[in-house]
Scaffold this active site. Structure first.
Site, mmCIF file in Angstrom:
data_model
loop_
_atom_site.group_PDB
_atom_site.id
_atom_site.type_symbol
_atom_site.label_atom_id
_atom_site.label_comp_id
_atom_site.label_asym_id
_atom_site.label_seq_id
_atom_site.Cartn_x
_atom_site.Cartn_y
_atom_site.Cartn_z
ATOM 1 N N CYS A 112 0.821 -1.225 0.000
ATOM 2 C CA CYS A 112 0.000 0.000 0.000
ATOM 3 C C CYS A 112 0.849 1.266 0.000
ATOM 4 O O CYS A 112 0.337 2.348 -0.271
ATOM 5 C CB CYS A 112 -0.936 -0.007 1.206
ATOM 6 S SG CYS A 112 -1.934 -1.489 1.262
ATOM 7 N N HIS A 251 -3.703 6.784 2.575
ATOM 8 C CA HIS A 251 -4.045 5.459 2.065
ATOM 9 C C HIS A 251 -5.415 5.078 2.635
ATOM 10 O O HIS A 251 -5.682 5.248 3.824
ATOM 11 C CB HIS A 251 -2.982 4.454 2.500
ATOM 12 C CG HIS A 251 -3.381 3.050 2.262
ATOM 13 N ND1 HIS A 251 -3.855 2.615 1.037
ATOM 14 C CD2 HIS A 251 -3.413 1.966 3.085
ATOM 15 C CE1 HIS A 251 -4.153 1.328 1.122
ATOM 16 N NE2 HIS A 251 -3.903 0.913 2.344
ATOM 17 N N ASN A 281 -10.212 -0.732 -0.144
ATOM 18 C CA ASN A 281 -8.756 -0.571 -0.109
ATOM 19 C C ASN A 281 -8.181 -1.074 -1.439
ATOM 20 O O ASN A 281 -8.237 -2.268 -1.730
ATOM 21 C CB ASN A 281 -8.220 -1.388 1.081
ATOM 22 C CG ASN A 281 -6.721 -1.291 1.234
ATOM 23 O OD1 ASN A 281 -6.017 -0.849 0.330
ATOM 24 N ND2 ASN A 281 -6.223 -1.710 2.376
HETATM 25 O O1 UT7 Z 1 -3.679 -1.620 3.596
HETATM 26 C C1 UT7 Z 1 -3.445 -2.224 4.834
HETATM 27 C C2 UT7 Z 1 -4.390 -3.348 4.952
HETATM 28 N N1 UT7 Z 1 -4.828 -3.721 6.250
HETATM 29 C C3 UT7 Z 1 -5.682 -3.048 7.015
HETATM 30 O O2 UT7 Z 1 -5.996 -1.913 6.836
HETATM 31 C C4 UT7 Z 1 -6.263 -3.811 8.152
HETATM 32 C C5 UT7 Z 1 -6.531 -2.987 9.339
HETATM 33 N N2 UT7 Z 1 -7.508 -3.658 10.176
HETATM 34 C C6 UT7 Z 1 -8.834 -3.424 10.058
HETATM 35 O O3 UT7 Z 1 -9.248 -2.641 9.228
HETATM 36 C C7 UT7 Z 1 -9.764 -4.121 11.030
HETATM 37 O O4 UT7 Z 1 -8.981 -4.791 11.997
HETATM 38 C C8 UT7 Z 1 -10.726 -5.109 10.331
HETATM 39 C C9 UT7 Z 1 -11.762 -4.350 9.557
HETATM 40 C C10 UT7 Z 1 -9.956 -6.052 9.434
HETATM 41 C C11 UT7 Z 1 -11.458 -5.948 11.383
HETATM 42 O O5 UT7 Z 1 -12.147 -5.084 12.294
HETATM 43 P P1 UT7 Z 1 -12.001 -5.314 13.859
HETATM 44 O O6 UT7 Z 1 -12.883 -4.336 14.522
HETATM 45 O O7 UT7 Z 1 -10.516 -5.279 14.176
HETATM 46 O O8 UT7 Z 1 -12.611 -6.728 14.051
HETATM 47 P P2 UT7 Z 1 -11.931 -8.054 14.639
HETATM 48 O O9 UT7 Z 1 -10.902 -8.601 13.701
HETATM 49 O O10 UT7 Z 1 -11.520 -7.797 16.055
HETATM 50 O O11 UT7 Z 1 -13.161 -9.024 14.634
HETATM 51 C C12 UT7 Z 1 -14.319 -8.797 15.453
HETATM 52 C C13 UT7 Z 1 -15.349 -9.838 15.153
HETATM 53 C C14 UT7 Z 1 -14.791 -11.246 15.127
HETATM 54 O O12 UT7 Z 1 -15.760 -12.114 15.658
HETATM 55 P P3 UT7 Z 1 -15.618 -12.652 17.162
HETATM 56 O O13 UT7 Z 1 -14.317 -13.394 17.218
HETATM 57 O O14 UT7 Z 1 -15.630 -11.439 18.035
HETATM 58 O O15 UT7 Z 1 -16.827 -13.510 17.322
HETATM 59 C C15 UT7 Z 1 -14.636 -11.542 13.662
HETATM 60 O O16 UT7 Z 1 -14.701 -12.918 13.374
HETATM 61 O O17 UT7 Z 1 -15.884 -9.601 13.840
HETATM 62 C C16 UT7 Z 1 -15.822 -10.811 13.082
HETATM 63 N N3 UT7 Z 1 -15.660 -10.474 11.690
HETATM 64 C C17 UT7 Z 1 -16.700 -10.239 10.870
HETATM 65 N N4 UT7 Z 1 -18.029 -10.258 11.074
HETATM 66 C C18 UT7 Z 1 -18.829 -9.963 10.035
HETATM 67 C C19 UT7 Z 1 -14.521 -10.317 10.990
HETATM 68 N N5 UT7 Z 1 -14.792 -9.989 9.717
HETATM 69 C C20 UT7 Z 1 -16.140 -9.937 9.619
HETATM 70 C C21 UT7 Z 1 -17.025 -9.665 8.556
HETATM 71 N N6 UT7 Z 1 -18.353 -9.672 8.796
HETATM 72 N N7 UT7 Z 1 -16.589 -9.346 7.329
#
Ligand code: UT7
Length: 324
Positions: A112, A251, A281
């Site tokens: 990125c 970004h 993204n």
């Molecule tokens: O260019 C660089 C690329 N990378 C990034 O920018 C990544 C940066 N990270 C993020 O943007 C966020 O961490 C995410 C959007 C990827 C995830 O958001 P989060 O608030 O950090 O969620 P999490 O990973 O802590 O997950 C929370 C819950 C989990 O369920 P449990 O374990 O609490 O039951 C996940 O399994 O949300 C669940 N989850 C989803 N639920 C519905 C994860 N993805 C999804 C989804 N839909 N797409």
């Protein structure tokens, strides 16, 4: 002498994949995606539509805006992690498509941050006497998404942005670019298979190792800190304050990341270019795509102070300041 962006261009594929479409593919919901990321839809390349196709469209626009002929280009740099194929460089394919016969051409792999890494090479190249460098960020992220993995597939999209860099006049132009990397965090975002560690094989495909894996939560925290640090480093190096920034073009990874960075910097949201709600993204394409939209919308004028910042796989992080 400073280098300067003479023209911008961008291109996104026609097909729109909405959050509602994704609800039919994985266990997710529009509400979750919007609340956690700010993304509402993203574009997907058509089958066979490759990185060089997107990049060529964006480049043609940038050349037209800059009033530079392809034959005048000295160098073409394509920032991408989803090139047409491992060999040759996608930049060579675009060089051929544009008829840029005098231009050297290569790809830059910094995820990125790729656009800012490429822009710094262009800046140095122009400062050492070359006339025109074409910098393209182009990605077909849909080809490295695991469409069964809801943690990644809802986040990314396809697109391209391009700029033509040439000599500046007076004090205007690229004021600085700062680049960073920390390979110790390389497994936060990576594609395990298809390279020399785990070459393509039936076994590799069966394990779905050709797709991007990401530790989203850990990346999130580092993203906020590195984006803030990079932005501050850029301003400090130029003895500028946040108040002087006319537009921040970050970004586009997650709206919550942008909001947190904006809060830490004390920058109001109306001075931030945001398009991730429509494109998700797009990795190396995200900054030049957002920049081109801002230029076309009249948000960037002669003399505007533009701050750029990115983070991504590697990990890499980077920033830049432009006096337009
Ligand atoms: O260019 C660089 C690329 N990378 C990034 O920018 C990544 C940066 N990270 C993020 O943007 C966020 O961490 C995410 C959007 C990827 C995830 O958001 P989060 O608030 O950090 O969620 P999490 O990973 O802590 O997950 C929370 C819950 C989990 O369920 P449990 O374990 O609490 O039951 C996940 O399994 O949300 C669940 N989850 C989803 N639920 C519905 C994860 N993805 C999804 C989804 N839909 N797409």
């Amino acid at each position: 002498m400073k280098s300067r962006i003479l023209g911008t261009g961008s291109y996104v594929p026609k097909r729109v994949l909405s959050n509602a479409d994704l609800e039919k593919m994985v266990a997710t919901s529009d509400a979750w995606i919007v609340e956690r990321t700010g993304i509402r839809e993203r574009r997907l390349a058509a089958p066979g539509e490759a990185c060089s196709d997107l990049g060529t469209h964006a480049a043609q626009q940038a050349l037209a805006e800059a009033k530079v002929q392809a034959s005048e280009l000295d160098l073409i740099l394509v920032a991408t992690c989803t090139g047409d194929s491992p060999l040759p460089a996608t930049a060579c394919r675009i060089q051929h498509r544009l008829g840029a016969l005098q231009a050297a051409a290569c790809d830059i792999s910094a995820a990125c941050c790729g656009f800012l890494y490429a822009l710094s090479v262009a800046d140095a190249y122009v400062k050492t006497g070359h006339r025109y460098v074409l910098v393209i960020g182009s990605e077909v992220m849909s080809t490295v998404m695991d469409w069964t993995d809801r943690k990644t597939c809802v986040l990314f999209g396809d697109g391209a942005g391009a700029v033509v860099v040439g000599r500046g006049e007076g004090g205007n132009g690229i004021l600085s670019i700062h680049l960073h990397a920390d390979g110790h965090l390389s497994d936060l975002i990576f594609i395990p298979g298809g390279g020399s560690t785990i070459p393509a094989s039936e076994n590799m495909l069966a394990q779905r190792l050709q797709y991007m894996k990401m530790k989203g939560n850990e990346t999130f925290k580092i993203a906020v800190k590195t984006m803030e640090d990079a932005a501050r480093e850029a301003l400090t190096a130029n003895a500028l304050t946040v108040e002087e920034v006319d537009l921040f073009v970050p970004h586009q990874a997650n709206f919550r990341i942008l909001k947190a960075v904006a809060q830490r910097l004390g920058l109001p949201l109306d001075r931030i270019a945001i398009n991730l709600d429509r494109f998700g993204n797009t990795s190396a394409a995200s900054i030049p795509l957002a920049l081109d939209e801002a230029v076309r919308a009249g948000q960037v004028k002669e003399g505007s102070l533009i701050l750029l910042a990115a983070f991504g796989a590697g990990l890499t992080w980077a920033s830049g300041v432009i006096r337009w």
